[in-house]
Design a protein around this motif. Sequence first.
Motif, short mmCIF file in Angstrom:
data_model
loop_
_atom_site.label_atom_id
_atom_site.label_comp_id
_atom_site.label_asym_id
_atom_site.label_seq_id
_atom_site.Cartn_x
_atom_site.Cartn_y
_atom_site.Cartn_z
N ALA B 225 0.82 -1.21 0.00
CA ALA B 225 0.00 0.00 0.00
C ALA B 225 0.85 1.25 0.00
O ALA B 225 0.45 2.29 -0.53
CB ALA B 225 -0.93 0.00 1.21
N LEU B 226 2.05 1.17 0.58
CA LEU B 226 2.94 2.33 0.58
C LEU B 226 3.40 2.65 -0.83
O LEU B 226 3.44 3.80 -1.25
CB LEU B 226 4.15 2.07 1.45
CG LEU B 226 4.01 2.20 2.96
CD1 LEU B 226 5.36 2.01 3.61
CD2 LEU B 226 3.45 3.56 3.33
N GLU B 227 3.78 1.59 -1.55
CA GLU B 227 4.27 1.79 -2.92
C GLU B 227 3.17 2.33 -3.81
O GLU B 227 3.39 3.20 -4.65
CB GLU B 227 4.79 0.46 -3.49
CG GLU B 227 6.02 -0.03 -2.76
CD GLU B 227 6.33 -1.48 -3.09
OE1 GLU B 227 5.98 -1.93 -4.19
OE2 GLU B 227 6.94 -2.15 -2.23
N ASN B 228 1.95 1.80 -3.61
CA ASN B 228 0.85 2.21 -4.47
C ASN B 228 0.07 3.38 -3.90
O ASN B 228 -0.94 3.79 -4.47
CB ASN B 228 -0.11 1.03 -4.68
CG ASN B 228 0.61 -0.21 -5.15
OD1 ASN B 228 1.68 -0.11 -5.77
ND2 ASN B 228 0.08 -1.37 -4.83
N ARG B 229 0.53 3.89 -2.77
CA ARG B 229 -0.13 5.03 -2.10
C ARG B 229 -1.59 4.74 -1.79
O ARG B 229 -2.45 5.58 -1.97
CB ARG B 229 -0.07 6.29 -2.98
CG ARG B 229 1.21 6.44 -3.75
CD ARG B 229 1.96 7.58 -3.22
NE ARG B 229 3.39 7.29 -3.32
CZ ARG B 229 4.33 8.20 -3.28
NH1 ARG B 229 4.01 9.45 -3.15
NH2 ARG B 229 5.59 7.87 -3.34
N GLU B 230 -1.86 3.54 -1.33
CA GLU B 230 -3.24 3.20 -0.99
C GLU B 230 -3.39 3.24 0.53
O GLU B 230 -3.28 2.22 1.20
CB GLU B 230 -3.60 1.80 -1.49
CG GLU B 230 -3.77 1.73 -2.99
CD GLU B 230 -3.70 0.30 -3.48
OE1 GLU B 230 -3.46 -0.60 -2.66
OE2 GLU B 230 -3.88 0.11 -4.68
N PHE B 231 -3.58 4.41 1.06
CA PHE B 231 -3.82 4.51 2.49
C PHE B 231 -4.71 5.71 2.72
O PHE B 231 -4.83 6.60 1.86
CB PHE B 231 -2.51 4.65 3.27
CG PHE B 231 -1.53 5.57 2.63
CD1 PHE B 231 -1.69 6.93 2.74
CD2 PHE B 231 -0.48 5.07 1.87
CE1 PHE B 231 -0.81 7.78 2.14
CE2 PHE B 231 0.41 5.92 1.26
CZ PHE B 231 0.24 7.28 1.39
N SER B 232 -5.36 5.73 3.87
CA SER B 232 -6.34 6.79 4.07
C SER B 232 -5.88 7.82 5.10
O SER B 232 -6.28 8.97 5.04
CB SER B 232 -7.67 6.18 4.50
OG SER B 232 -7.45 5.28 5.56
#
Lengths: 281, 249
Positions: B225-232
Amino acid sequence: MTVSVKPLLTVEDLRVTFPTRTGDVQAVRGVSFALGRERLGIVGESGSGKSQTGRAIMGLTPGHARISARKLAFGDRDLLTMPARERRDLRGKKVAMILQDPKYSLNPVMTIGRQIVETLKTHEKISNSAAKARALAMLEAVQISDPKRVFSLYPHEVSGGMGQRAMIAMMLVCGPELLIADEPTSALDVTVQLEVLDILDKLVADRGMGLIFISHDLRLVSSFCDRVIVMYAGRIVEELPAANLADAQHPYTRGLLNCLPTIGSDRHPLPVLDRKPEWAL
Amino acid sequence: MTSALSIRDMVVTYDEFAALDHVNFDIGTGESFGIVGESGSGKSTLLRAVSGLASFDQGTLSVNGRPYSGRKRDKEFYRTVQMVFQDPYGSLHPRQTVDRLLLEPLVIHGFTDIETRINRALDEVGLGSGFRFRYSHQLSGGQRQRIAIARALILEPKILLLDEPTSALDASIQAEILNLLEQARRDRNLTFVMVSHDLGVISHMCERLAVMKNGKVVETVPRKALENREFSADYTRQLLVASEGFRRG
């Protein structure tokens, strides 16, 4: 067209030697650079002599150490032969230094406001009320939202980021021409670091100061400064424009850049620095 | 996957202040789990409560299925869970030699093959027996942190709690220590719980990470999620921006 401007600071063959029981230890071994009104980064590991370089310029080298240089001049004024009195006048007024940790570098028994006023009154003939007004304006300039409140607080009552802003305010209140920042954000939270750097950046740009930014963080320095000096074992191993960091030639600089873990790169194990003895020659 | 470490509704209060506010974690055996957060977010408090250095007021903690209370822990617990601290200058006894430092846990836990264990522990962290009779002030920061890791590993724990193990070290030394920790984890199938403010380090070392703020877990995301920037969480985004260096705005 180039206009030749006198450098703000000239350092030629600076050496700082500490006598010890087992012989002399040279912390800085022949460092030379000239600084204009620009942002210069000095990068190196602990023990590379980067902080001692900054301290020697500031005149804060411990008494038992020996300083020698072919030239160490601030503008036209020779710092090596200058009497201690003149050096004191210069320090704080024309040359200022920001240290790493506001917890240790602010006076714990004086309010923040009094410390800023003290700096002003040391260097300028100024009334109490005018000094206070200047201090408050300066606190506002470092984006402290409630300067009046912070003015009367003690250093332990504020957060690290706030303390470092107060420190910047104190150092800049006399309008120095040269600012030496020795790891100014290393003790701060990562997210606060950028805010403090942003404030520092704007003030340095607005006032046209020269800045020496000393840090161990190569990436941070290269994103903040115009020019970067890389030090290893008391010497400059490489000097390059910050934008061209990727083209660094020296294996030490490349090794430093390479050994940082980054998001998205999957390198196990991480490359480590293979220190060559000839780097320290 | 069985969980090596399971934390349910853990609460730690100092006077009126809730340093940890109903925190839940399940960390699997052999997993490497990261915790990030700003200072005061409770990440160090969490490690201290798990390790038994601080007591917790509410909630449960179980290690490999065994429940432990907030206060007293038995020896078995300390053989399973060990900790490495941030500052190698502060975490080693200044008046004890490396030998004494490594001896103490062995004596407490009644080991008999002390000689071989100390030598093996030093070899494992890449220092060799030449360092055995030195004091910690005769060592560099990186060497000290290696000793701290040797001391933690000498009891052959299953879970290692790492509180910013490299933030006091130079970048090049950091790489060496991170490699050492990864090697140890592979060799012994250790479970890591690692606190850091450096997202680069966390994403290098950990498969999952939790973001903490004000004593609460804001979110738990996999490394991807860090690499793909998938966080809220806003704080995660701030940390990510900070890890990319300064930008003139």
